[in-house]
Design a protein around this motif. Structure first.
Motif, PDB file in Angstrom:
ATOM      1  N   GLN A 176     -69.823 -52.337  66.921  1.00 37.00           N
ATOM      2  CA  GLN A 176     -69.580 -50.965  67.348  1.00 37.00           C
ATOM      3  C   GLN A 176     -69.748 -49.996  66.176  1.00 37.00           C
ATOM      4  OE1 GLN A 176     -69.223 -49.776  70.273  1.00 37.00           O
ATOM      5  NE2 GLN A 176     -68.659 -47.664  69.771  1.00 37.00           N
ATOM      6  N   ALA A 177     -69.251 -50.396  65.002  1.00 35.99           N
ATOM      7  CA  ALA A 177     -69.416 -49.550  63.817  1.00 35.99           C
ATOM      8  C   ALA A 177     -70.886 -49.392  63.458  1.00 35.99           C
ATOM      9  CB  ALA A 177     -68.639 -50.151  62.645  1.00 35.99           C
ATOM     10  N   LEU A 178     -71.648 -50.485  63.538  1.00 34.68           N
ATOM     11  CA  LEU A 178     -73.085 -50.411  63.266  1.00 34.68           C
ATOM     12  C   LEU A 178     -73.789 -49.512  64.273  1.00 34.68           C
ATOM     13  CD1 LEU A 178     -73.882 -54.151  62.379  1.00 34.68           C
ATOM     14  CD2 LEU A 178     -73.755 -52.205  60.820  1.00 34.68           C
ATOM     15  N   HIS A 179     -73.357 -49.589  65.514  1.00 30.94           N
ATOM     16  CA  HIS A 179     -73.952 -48.745  66.554  1.00 30.94           C
ATOM     17  C   HIS A 179     -73.684 -47.264  66.276  1.00 30.94           C
ATOM     18  CE1 HIS A 179     -75.303 -47.384  70.472  1.00 30.94           C
ATOM     19  NE2 HIS A 179     -74.141 -46.774  70.641  1.00 30.94           N
ATOM     20  N   LEU A 180     -72.469 -46.943  65.840  1.00 29.38           N
ATOM     21  CA  LEU A 180     -72.134 -45.553  65.531  1.00 29.38           C
ATOM     22  C   LEU A 180     -72.972 -45.028  64.368  1.00 29.38           C
ATOM     23  CD1 LEU A 180     -68.229 -45.596  65.892  1.00 29.38           C
ATOM     24  CD2 LEU A 180     -69.910 -44.606  67.474  1.00 29.38           C
ATOM     25  N   GLU A 181     -73.154 -45.864  63.345  1.00 33.87           N
ATOM     26  CA  GLU A 181     -73.966 -45.437  62.209  1.00 33.87           C
ATOM     27  C   GLU A 181     -75.415 -45.229  62.619  1.00 33.87           C
ATOM     28  OE1 GLU A 181     -72.831 -44.592  59.128  1.00 33.87           O
ATOM     29  OE2 GLU A 181     -70.935 -44.794  60.187  1.00 33.87           O
ATOM     30  N   SER A 182     -75.931 -46.100  63.491  1.00 37.95           N
ATOM     31  CA  SER A 182     -77.313 -45.923  63.957  1.00 37.95           C
ATOM     32  C   SER A 182     -77.438 -44.653  64.799  1.00 37.95           C
ATOM     33  CB  SER A 182     -77.751 -47.146  64.771  1.00 37.95           C
ATOM     34  OG  SER A 182     -77.001 -47.246  65.982  1.00 37.95           O
ATOM     35  N   GLN A 183     -76.382 -44.291  65.534  1.00 37.54           N
ATOM     36  CA  GLN A 183     -76.395 -43.057  66.304  1.00 37.54           C
ATOM     37  C   GLN A 183     -76.450 -41.843  65.373  1.00 37.54           C
ATOM     38  OE1 GLN A 183     -77.331 -44.175  69.453  1.00 37.54           O
ATOM     39  NE2 GLN A 183     -76.091 -42.422  70.093  1.00 37.54           N
ATOM     40  N   ARG A 184     -75.741 -41.919  64.261  1.00 39.97           N
ATOM     41  CA  ARG A 184     -75.775 -40.825  63.291  1.00 39.97           C
ATOM     42  C   ARG A 184     -77.178 -40.664  62.727  1.00 39.97           C
ATOM     43  NH1 ARG A 184     -71.527 -40.951  58.695  1.00 39.97           N
ATOM     44  NH2 ARG A 184     -72.534 -38.932  58.384  1.00 39.97           N
ATOM     45  N   LEU A 185     -77.822 -41.766  62.404  1.00 42.12           N
ATOM     46  CA  LEU A 185     -79.193 -41.696  61.910  1.00 42.12           C
ATOM     47  C   LEU A 185     -80.121 -41.082  62.961  1.00 42.12           C
ATOM     48  CD1 LEU A 185     -79.652 -45.101  60.039  1.00 42.12           C
ATOM     49  CD2 LEU A 185     -79.685 -42.812  59.036  1.00 42.12           C
ATOM     50  N   LYS A 186     -79.925 -41.455  64.198  1.00 40.22           N
ATOM     51  CA  LYS A 186     -80.739 -40.913  65.283  1.00 40.22           C
ATOM     52  C   LYS A 186     -80.545 -39.409  65.398  1.00 40.22           C
ATOM     53  CE  LYS A 186     -81.425 -41.178  70.288  1.00 40.22           C
ATOM     54  NZ  LYS A 186     -80.948 -41.784  71.550  1.00 40.22           N
ATOM     55  N   GLN A 187     -79.299 -38.938  65.279  1.00 41.66           N
ATOM     56  CA  GLN A 187     -79.030 -37.503  65.364  1.00 41.66           C
ATOM     57  C   GLN A 187     -79.689 -36.745  64.220  1.00 41.66           C
ATOM     58  OE1 GLN A 187     -74.793 -37.057  65.550  1.00 41.66           O
ATOM     59  NE2 GLN A 187     -74.623 -37.914  67.620  1.00 41.66           N
ATOM     60  N   LEU A 188     -79.667 -37.312  63.030  1.00 39.13           N
ATOM     61  CA  LEU A 188     -80.300 -36.656  61.885  1.00 39.13           C
ATOM     62  C   LEU A 188     -81.807 -36.552  62.077  1.00 39.13           C
ATOM     63  CD1 LEU A 188     -78.296 -38.302  58.978  1.00 39.13           C
ATOM     64  CD2 LEU A 188     -78.175 -35.916  59.703  1.00 39.13           C
ATOM     65  N   ILE A 189     -82.412 -37.602  62.611  1.00 38.58           N
ATOM     66  CA  ILE A 189     -83.854 -37.563  62.865  1.00 38.58           C
ATOM     67  C   ILE A 189     -84.176 -36.538  63.946  1.00 38.58           C
ATOM     68  CG2 ILE A 189     -85.805 -38.916  63.724  1.00 38.58           C
ATOM     69  CD1 ILE A 189     -84.484 -41.371  62.426  1.00 38.58           C
ATOM     70  N   GLU A 190     -83.323 -36.444  64.959  1.00 42.58           N
ATOM     71  CA  GLU A 190     -83.520 -35.439  66.004  1.00 42.58           C
ATOM     72  C   GLU A 190     -83.428 -34.026  65.435  1.00 42.58           C
ATOM     73  OE1 GLU A 190     -80.586 -36.384  68.884  1.00 42.58           O
ATOM     74  OE2 GLU A 190     -81.810 -37.948  69.875  1.00 42.58           O
ATOM     75  N   GLN A 191     -82.573 -33.838  64.440  1.00 43.34           N
ATOM     76  CA  GLN A 191     -82.447 -32.515  63.822  1.00 43.34           C
ATOM     77  C   GLN A 191     -83.721 -32.135  63.067  1.00 43.34           C
ATOM     78  OE1 GLN A 191     -78.883 -32.917  61.521  1.00 43.34           O
ATOM     79  NE2 GLN A 191     -77.627 -33.247  63.346  1.00 43.34           N
ATOM     80  N   VAL A 192     -84.361 -33.110  62.433  1.00 47.78           N
ATOM     81  CA  VAL A 192     -85.645 -32.843  61.775  1.00 47.78           C
ATOM     82  C   VAL A 192     -86.689 -32.463  62.811  1.00 47.78           C
ATOM     83  CG1 VAL A 192     -87.475 -33.843  60.367  1.00 47.78           C
ATOM     84  CG2 VAL A 192     -85.095 -34.370  59.853  1.00 47.78           C
ATOM     85  N   ASP A 193     -86.704 -33.185  63.940  1.00 49.27           N
ATOM     86  CA  ASP A 193     -87.633 -32.832  65.014  1.00 49.27           C
ATOM     87  C   ASP A 193     -87.335 -31.442  65.557  1.00 49.27           C
ATOM     88  OD1 ASP A 193     -88.959 -35.231  64.839  1.00 49.27           O
ATOM     89  OD2 ASP A 193     -87.721 -36.220  66.349  1.00 49.27           O
TER      90      ASP A 193
END
Length: 358
Positions: A176-193
């Motif tokens: 679950q912790a790994l999933h949350l961290e991957s979600q944060r990375l996804k949000q940061l990439i979405e912000q660049v887009d």
């Protein structure tokens, strides 16, 4: 040798040479007219013999040649120094452009006159200021993204290495912790887009306008966010007036989506989010009102700037990228409308106005 010398290739030399040519033609024609007139007048005087007439003509011709040469030289020298002062700001502009091309931050060109050169320098200085602001925003964005990417990447790397080394087990909590961290990375990439999307929107004119009901577009956006608001236990109240207008549906819908997403992030308390829309003096007024911390007056315009967040303690995970309202502003301005916020009694009303066109 002359062709290799920068002075003889410069604008100042060419202007001086052209000026001397024009002055030479004018002085020579004037001297010729004076010479012919004087000779004619002396010849018409009785009692003047031919030898005296010849000496007079020779002496007059000699003085006219001397005066012509002196006048041309003086005019050329005066023109050179006066023109050099006029084109000095152009030389400064060239030097500043060279510095800009080499990647430096040139200082503004100083020039006070209101002529065409002054107008050119004014626009150039404005361009320099704009480039500096964009460079500051870019550097800030890179620094922010670098800082915020470092944490989730380090966490993921640490967890995965620990699991590989059998230090920790792949339990449900760890996954679950790994999933949350991957979600944060996804949000940061979405912000660049989203940043690329803002630059794309800035270049668009939104010329594809169609006549449709504004209230239908607002209701469609609310229905898209209905589940998200329900999950967050935030009630939504919609009160929109039907109105046929000509606008770009995709653009206006994105504005409403961004305002609703902003409300979803920052809404506090159990009061409903109020979505309103009505006609007002040839315009259509739409707003999204939320409950939460009031926005200081001196920051109400800044929140529509790129990457600006009122609460600087918020991370991008909780507070967004600071781009949604900037995108909304770009789109509304493309529709010749205005956008803003009203903050009062722990309520923040984000509104926009677009003209009603048929």
């Amino acid at each position: 040798m002359f062709r290799k010398n920068p002075f003889f290739k410069g604008l100042l030399f060419r202007l001086t040479l052209l000026n001397m040519l024009i002055i030479s033609v004018a002085i020579i024609l004037s001297s010729f007219a004076i010479y012919q007139t004087a000779c004619f007048l002396v010849e018409s005087i009785s009692g003047v013999d031919s030898s005296t007439q010849s000496r007079f003509e020779a002496l007059l011709f000699e003085y006219l040649v001397i005066f012509t040469i002196v006048a041309i030289l003086i005019a050329g020298i005066l023109h050179f120094y006066l023109t050099r002062n006029l084109i000095r700001p152009i030389r400064q502009l060239i030097q500043s452009t060279k510095e800009l091309k080499s990647g430096q931050n040139p200082s503004l060109v100083q020039y006070d006159s209101n002529n065409e050169v002054g107008e050119l320098i004014e626009h150039y200085n404005g361009l320099i200021d704009q480039l500096k602001q964009q460079d500051e925003v870019r550097n800030k964005m890179i620094a922010d993204l670098s800082h915020e990417l470092r944490t989730p990447v380090s966490n993921l790397n640490g967890y995965l290495y620990a699991m590989k080394s059998r230090v920790i087990e792949a339990s449900e909590e760890t996954l679950q912790a790994l999933h949350l961290e991957s979600q944060r990375l996804k949000q940061l990439i979405e912000q660049v887009d989203q940043l690329k999307e803002l630059d794309y929107i800035s270049a668009q004119q939104f010329i594809n306008h169609t006549v449709q009901d504004v209230s239908d577009v607002i209701k469609q956006s609310v229905s898209v966010f209905e589940w998200s608001f329900s999950q967050a236990s935030i009630p939504v109240q919609v009160d929109v007036e039907a109105c046929m207008a000509k606008f770009n549906q995709e653009g206006i819908q994105q504005v409403i989506n961004n305002l609703l997403d902003n409300a979803l992030r920052y809404h506090e308390g159990d009061q409903p989010v109020l979505v309103r829309g009505y006609k007002n003096d040839g315009n259509y007024y739409a707003s999204v009102t939320t409950s939460g911390k009031p926005i200081p007056t001196d920051e109400q315009d800044k929140i529509f700037e790129r990457f600006y967040r009122v609460d600087h303690s918020r991370s991008r995970e909780s507070g967004g990228s600071g781009l949604g309202l900037s995108i909304a502003k770009e789109i509304i301005e493309k529709h010749d409308g205005t956008i803003g916020v009203k903050s009062y009694n722990h309520s923040n009303e984000f509104w926009f106005v677009i003209p009603i066109r048929s």
